[in-house]
Write an enzyme that holds these catalytic residues in place. Structure first.
Site, PDB file in Angstrom:
ATOM      1  CE  LYS A 155      -4.181  -1.929   2.046  1.00 45.96           C
ATOM      2  NZ  LYS A 155      -5.225  -1.790   3.065  1.00 45.96           N
ATOM      3  CD  GLU A 213      -6.791  -1.533  -0.388  1.00 50.25           C
ATOM      4  OE1 GLU A 213      -5.939  -2.429  -0.402  1.00 50.25           O
ATOM      5  OE2 GLU A 213      -7.661  -1.417   0.481  1.00 50.25           O
ATOM      6  CG  ASN A 270      -8.220  -4.799  -3.245  1.00 51.31           C
ATOM      7  OD1 ASN A 270      -7.437  -5.239  -2.411  1.00 51.31           O
ATOM      8  ND2 ASN A 270      -9.169  -3.930  -2.943  1.00 51.31           N
ATOM      9  CG  PHE A 309     -22.390  -6.444  14.407  1.00 55.41           C
ATOM     10  CD1 PHE A 309     -23.127  -6.764  13.280  1.00 55.41           C
ATOM     11  CD2 PHE A 309     -22.669  -5.257  15.067  1.00 55.41           C
ATOM     12  CE1 PHE A 309     -24.119  -5.915  12.815  1.00 55.41           C
ATOM     13  CE2 PHE A 309     -23.660  -4.410  14.619  1.00 55.41           C
ATOM     14  CZ  PHE A 309     -24.389  -4.737  13.491  1.00 55.41           C
TER      15      PHE A 309
END
Length: 659
Positions: A116, A292, A294, A352
């Site tokens: 990155k 970024e 991917n 969660f």
């Protein structure tokens, strides 16, 4: 074209790749760990090869085992799926050395975009907008504090090799940096084998928008429109849609052209995604910055497929075989709208927390305009070793509103039992006025659910419909009970009137010779439901409704539109005495620190005899590669510690006891 493809991944993406390969006439090879020996992707493939034990580090992440499996089966190409191997440069090179095609970008592009820090430098050189920040090596926490202060709070700390929401911490103050810098380094090292961290400015009112690219080995690179991925929790995407309700044609062109320029600068081909952070506060649409790239297929790729009509997996395979792209930029269209929800094994009612276990019931919806990408079946095990995603629910409609409404109906019809899941939460998101307006940011969930999730609020009209459903299922149950032989009376008449108690309200329902009367008003309800069916599918007053039905603790549990309701159904002569019943008070569990999920106790900050204050960190539990800090609910003194760092914990295990 290739003859046999090995899919170096698991779950729904492995199944997704195999479906396309089968349509192309290409044989498939699956790889699996011991935990996945009977998984759907293994059964779907023409051949399957065992890699090793359940932990990914001992199976799916071992590049040498993947290559060995390809050689043993005679596979002439390998598709990494979403990049379980992180699409390391070395793996792509090893494939080339072995004479096996890699269905992905070239090694040099993977290396350039996989870091990155370096990718931001390359993006800046290619003329792509980048977020202000510090991209050099950061020695320690003190230096991180200094750099963050110079950039100006808030800042985001990110692991250089991170992704998928892991290895990221938002800091609003020096204290946040001091608490989070080392944790970010640890997560980066544990998940990606790289503990380098960089710091950048956090954009206010941020929207996460990404550009899907596809390129071939002949120098052609196209952008396939954008995806809006702003609905996130802990920096992990939950909802994606294409196109974005915020992006204008002018923005789309500017973003797309910058993304293509970056790809061409590194000689990129295959599928890839350039992720951008966009300031929602800037209505000009010019404040977008590179985050970024991917270098792989993304989880959210189906929404792009739905609006473009393209099969991204097929294009990746054809590009890897040396074919040219069969379309130009002018051929890329936008047909309607598509929304994707990620169905996770996590319990939104308990903060969660991850959930593991067996899918006792798994019944996805099947209807027009609805697509389910999954890699599980009823009886599958959701393991603590892998990502908690169960399935992806994708809908397509002529408009954004239509695609969203299809999500609500499909989520109502999606039945999962045996583990905690986030279906109610996803439905609540789809119904939320702010989401439906399109005025969303990456902080949406944190801002709109500050007190946690407790179910979507039910409208008065929905409560009337649920009351009618409850009354009918209860009448059906009573009529069946009346038919049981050997009772005191030979002919037991079942009264048609019921009082329904739902969310503290009383609703009177009467089934008068086929005419349904709810609180004095007629209601048309048409359904083929039979006693024992877990889903009550009906058309009520002309509108479809699917309701989950379960008998639980003397009441009915009805689930629809993002919430579960405990519904009592009583004959009128019984209902009049209901208020005399004593409610059972749950025991006080605040004297214990319980493990909220199965996991590994990585750190214990206190010992018996220590005094603690409310909010103080007590322990850290790692589950599904994420660190979870457990804090004190109130001030007290530690009486006993039942576990030590390094111990495995079951859910609700008592870690600490307080005096």
């Amino acid at each position: 074209m290739f003859k046999k493809i090995l899919v170096a991944n698991r779950g729904e993406i492995a199944c997704r790749v195999m479906r396309t390969a089968r349509n192309m006439g290409i044989a498939t090879v699956a790889v699996y760990s011991d935990a996945d020996a009977r998984a759907p992707h293994v059964l779907m493939a023409d051949e399957a090869v065992r890699l090793g034990p359940a932990p990914a580090a001992e199976s799916y992440l071992k590049a040498e085992l993947i290559l060995l499996a390809a050689k043993e089966t005679g596979a002439d190409c390998i598709h990494p799926g979403y990049g379980f191997l992180s699409e390391r440069e070395s793996f792509a090179r090893a494939c080339a050395e072995a004479g096996i095609a890699f269905v992905g970008p070239p090694p040099n592009a993977i290396a350039a975009m996989g870091d990155k820090i370096e990718s931001k430098k390359l993006a800046k050189a290619a003329g792509v907008n980048v977020v202000p920040g510090y991209l050099g090596d950061i020695a320690d926490t003190d230096e991180a504090v200094k750099i963050a202060g110079e950039i100006g709070y808030p800042v985001m700390m990110k692991a250089s090799a991170g992704g998928g929401g892991k290895g990221m911490r938002l800091a609003y103050s020096e204290q946040d940096v001091r608490e989070g810098f080392e944790a970010t380094k640890r997560e980066g090292l544990a998940s990606f084998g790289d503990d380098r961290v960089f710091i950048e400015k956090f954009i206010l009112s941020p929207r996460h928008i990404e550009i899907q690219l596809i390129g071939d080995q002949h120098g052609n690179v196209l952008y396939l429109n954008e995806r809006e991925c702003s609905i996130q929790r802990r920096h992990q995407k939950v909802v994606e849609e294409a196109p974005s309700p915020f992006v204008t044609p002018k923005m789309r062109k500017a973003m797309g052209e910058q993304a293509v320029a970056l790809a061409q600068a590194v000689g990129y081909y295959s599928a890839g995604t350039v992720e951008l952070i966009v300031s929602g506060a800037d209505t000009t649409g010019e404040s977008f910055y590179f985050l970024e790239m991917n270098t792989r297929l993304q989880v959210e790729h189906p929404v792009t497929e739905e609006i473009t009509g393209l099969d991204l997996v097929e294009l990746m395979i054809r590009v890897a075989a040396g074919e040219k792209l069969p379309l130009s930029q002018d051929d890329v269209k936008i047909d309607g709208w598509s929304v994707e929800n990620r169905v996770y094994a996590e319990d939104p009612y308990r903060g969660f927390l991850p959930s593991t276990g067996r899918l006792v019931r798994y019944s996805p919806p099947y209807e027009e305009g609805v697509r389910v990408d999954d890699g599980v079946v009823e009886g599958s095990e959701i393991s603590m070793f892998y990502d908690p995603m169960i399935a992806k629910l994708i809908t397509h409609g002529a408009t954004r509103e239509e695609a969203i409404d299809k999500q609500i109906g499909a989520l109502d019809a999606f039945r999962i039992e045996g583990i905690g899941h986030n279906i109610d939460f996803l439905s609540a998101l789809m119904q939320h006025p702010r989401f439906r307006s399109g005025a969303i940011t990456t902080g949406f969930i944190a801002e709109e659910y500050t007190e946690g999730f407790h179910g979507a609020p039910a409208s008065p009209e929905l409560k009337r419909k649920l009351a009618a459903v409850a009354a009918l299922v209860d009448l059906e149950r009573s009529e069946r009970a009346a038919c049981i032989s050997g009772q005191l009376a030979d002919n037991i008449e079942v009264a048609s009137e019921r009082v329904v108690l739902i969310d503290g309200e009383q609703i009177h329902v009467n089934d008068e010779e086929g005419e349904l009367i709810v609180d004095g008003e007629a209601m048309e309800l048409d359904s083929d439901w039979q006693l024992g069916d877990p889903l009550f599918v009906a058309e009520i007053d002309g509108a479809p409704l699917s309701v989950g039905v379960e008998r639980k603790n003397g009441a009915w549990k009805l689930t629809a539109h993002g919430a579960s309701h405990r519904v009592e159904v009583l004959p009128p002569h019984v209902a009049q005495y209901r208020h005399h019943m004593i409610e059972k008070i749950p025991p006080d569990m605040s004297r214990f620190l319980l493990a909220p999920m199965p996991g590994l106790l990585t750190r214990l900050h206190v010992s018996p005899g220590d005094k603690v204050e409310a909010g103080q960190p007590l322990a850290v539990v790692e589950a599904m590669k994420m660190e979870n800090i457990l804090r004190a609910e109130k001030a007290g003194t530690v009486k006993a510690a039942n576990y030590a760092a390094g111990d495995s914990l079951a859910v609700d295990a008592t870690i600490l006891e307080f005096e």
